[in-house]
Structures are given as C-alpha cells and as structure tokens.
Scaffold this motif. Sequence first.
Motif, short mmCIF file in Angstrom:
data_model
loop_
_atom_site.label_atom_id
_atom_site.label_comp_id
_atom_site.label_asym_id
_atom_site.label_seq_id
_atom_site.Cartn_x
_atom_site.Cartn_y
_atom_site.Cartn_z
N ASN A 143 0.83 -1.21 0.00
CA ASN A 143 0.00 0.00 0.00
C ASN A 143 0.86 1.26 0.00
OD1 ASN A 143 -2.43 -1.45 0.07
ND2 ASN A 143 -2.39 -1.59 2.30
N TYR A 144 1.96 1.23 0.74
CA TYR A 144 2.86 2.39 0.74
C TYR A 144 3.47 2.60 -0.64
CZ TYR A 144 2.60 2.10 5.86
OH TYR A 144 2.17 2.07 7.16
N PHE A 145 3.87 1.50 -1.28
CA PHE A 145 4.42 1.62 -2.62
C PHE A 145 3.41 2.26 -3.57
CE2 PHE A 145 4.66 -0.12 -6.93
CZ PHE A 145 5.95 0.23 -7.29
N ASN A 146 2.18 1.80 -3.53
CA ASN A 146 1.15 2.34 -4.41
C ASN A 146 0.83 3.79 -4.08
OD1 ASN A 146 0.72 0.02 -6.03
ND2 ASN A 146 -0.47 -0.91 -4.39
N ALA A 147 1.00 4.17 -2.82
CA ALA A 147 0.70 5.54 -2.41
C ALA A 147 1.78 6.52 -2.86
CB ALA A 147 0.54 5.61 -0.89
N ILE A 148 3.02 6.05 -2.97
CA ILE A 148 4.12 6.99 -3.26
C ILE A 148 4.63 6.94 -4.69
CG2 ILE A 148 4.88 7.13 -0.85
CD1 ILE A 148 6.98 5.18 -3.32
N ILE A 149 4.28 5.91 -5.45
CA ILE A 149 4.90 5.74 -6.76
C ILE A 149 4.64 6.94 -7.68
CG2 ILE A 149 2.96 4.39 -7.67
CD1 ILE A 149 6.74 3.94 -8.50
N ASP A 150 3.46 7.54 -7.60
CA ASP A 150 3.16 8.68 -8.47
C ASP A 150 3.76 9.98 -7.93
OD1 ASP A 150 1.78 7.15 -10.31
OD2 ASP A 150 -0.16 7.44 -9.33
N LYS A 151 4.22 9.95 -6.68
CA LYS A 151 4.89 11.12 -6.11
C LYS A 151 6.42 11.01 -6.23
CE LYS A 151 1.46 12.63 -2.71
NZ LYS A 151 1.48 14.06 -3.07
N LEU A 152 6.89 9.92 -6.82
CA LEU A 152 8.31 9.70 -7.00
C LEU A 152 8.73 10.21 -8.38
CD1 LEU A 152 10.82 8.32 -5.62
CD2 LEU A 152 10.25 6.30 -6.99
N ASN A 153 9.75 11.06 -8.41
CA ASN A 153 10.24 11.59 -9.68
C ASN A 153 10.86 10.47 -10.52
OD1 ASN A 153 9.53 14.30 -9.11
ND2 ASN A 153 11.36 14.53 -7.84
N THR A 154 10.85 10.62 -11.83
CA THR A 154 11.52 9.67 -12.71
C THR A 154 13.00 9.58 -12.33
OG1 THR A 154 10.00 10.18 -14.52
CG2 THR A 154 12.09 9.14 -15.10
N GLY A 155 13.50 8.38 -12.20
CA GLY A 155 14.87 8.18 -11.74
C GLY A 155 15.00 8.15 -10.23
N GLY A 156 13.88 8.42 -9.54
CA GLY A 156 13.89 8.40 -8.09
C GLY A 156 14.04 6.99 -7.53
N ILE A 157 14.44 6.92 -6.27
CA ILE A 157 14.78 5.65 -5.63
C ILE A 157 13.85 5.36 -4.46
CG2 ILE A 157 16.56 4.41 -4.32
CD1 ILE A 157 17.26 4.72 -7.27
N ILE A 158 13.37 4.12 -4.40
CA ILE A 158 12.65 3.63 -3.23
C ILE A 158 13.54 2.60 -2.54
CG2 ILE A 158 10.61 2.45 -2.33
CD1 ILE A 158 9.16 3.25 -4.90
N LEU A 159 13.81 2.80 -1.27
CA LEU A 159 14.52 1.82 -0.45
C LEU A 159 13.50 1.15 0.47
CD1 LEU A 159 17.57 4.03 0.62
CD2 LEU A 159 17.48 2.38 -1.25
N SER A 160 13.52 -0.17 0.52
CA SER A 160 12.57 -0.92 1.34
C SER A 160 13.35 -1.84 2.28
CB SER A 160 11.63 -1.76 0.47
OG SER A 160 11.04 -0.95 -0.55
#
Length: 214
Positions: A143-160
């Motif tokens: 759910n967190y991934f789906n909530a933030i993916i559109d707020k993440l800039n292209t080339g942006g990084i998600i660390l989990s």
Amino acid sequence: MHFIPEDIDNYVVAHSENEPELLQQLNRETYQKILQPRMLSGHYQGRVLSMISKLVNPKNILEIGTYTGYSTLCLAEGMQVNGELHTIDINEELQDFSQKYFDKSDYKNQIFQHLGDALEIIPKLDKTFDLVFIDADKENYSNYFNAIIDKLNTGGIILSDNVLWSGKVLDTTFKKEDTSTPALIAFNALLKNDKRVETVVLPIRDGLTISRKL
C-alpha cells in the motif's frame, strides 16, 4: 537476521565508514530507553543509507517509519542544501525522542515530522520525491508503494527495509497469525513485476531493496 558469518560481518563493519558521534549517542540511548531497539538501522546499515542518499543527492526525501530517527539522520546526509526530509510515524511516544536528535543535527530546519497514518498523510504532501525509505508495518508495504509511486520523480529511488524478514520469506507454511511474512512475499513480487520500477534486492542485514523509477 544476519546472513553472513559473524567474523566476515565484523570485518565489513570495521572497513566501512565510522558511525558519526551524534548517531552513536542516538544508538546508545535507543538501546537504553526504547523497546525493541533492534528496529534501529544501526551503524552499518546507516552508512549504507547515507551512501545511497549521497549518490542520489535528493532534493526531497520521504521516510515511512521514523522510529527514533536514526535512519532519518543517515538519509539527511545526502540531501541538497535546500532540500526537505519528511518522515512519518504513528507512534507519538517517540516523537520527542527523535526530535531531540534532529534539533542537535545540521538538518534541524530541513526535517519535518508527521504523526499519524502514512496512508492518510502521503496524499496530503504537496511534493514529489527523489528518495523514499519504507520501514514501517510490513502489512502495508504494498500500500505504501502504491501511495508513493506517483509522487516519485523519474529516476527516483525507493529503499525498502526488512524484505528478507530473517529468511522467513522462504517459508510458505507460515503461521496463520503471521501477517507480515505473506505481506512481504507479496511486496517483493510486486516490486519484481511492476514495470514502473527496476529492482535489486541486497542481502544487507535483514534485506534492503533498491527500486528505481523508470
């Protein structure tokens, strides 16, 4: 939680960057006063987070799961001078503890704490992010991934964090009351299959995934 021999692990830590003094203090006080101190990122993983943040050099950072603020301060080390770090946690009892260390840091005017449900707070943040760190309740990782993916800039990084879950992600016979393990298994599959990101899993501590938005 540790997947390599202890002597090799000790060698890795000894030949990585030293833990900054402020973080040493935060580490000690967390272990002295706070329940479940093993939730703290700690020296080695903290230096990994710092290094990744410095490589990304993000303007805006989002952290889901503040705990006592250790990882927050590590991520802030790579932030741009005019950047902001927004960190969310639902535990109000830890807010003053972490704020005390934020106020002692060089980033005290750039770190913004949010108290409450991240899934309610994230849509209200009128920002896009270059770096996101997910380290909260495992049941909501997808759910967190789906909530933030559109707020993440292209080339942006998600660390989990905790994506290997002490190796329990290999267990398909988990107990019925164990909701975290199946949630992490589903989350790992989501990152692997979602065409919006490219992902690599690092066997660091309890597992750290790096996902880059395409």
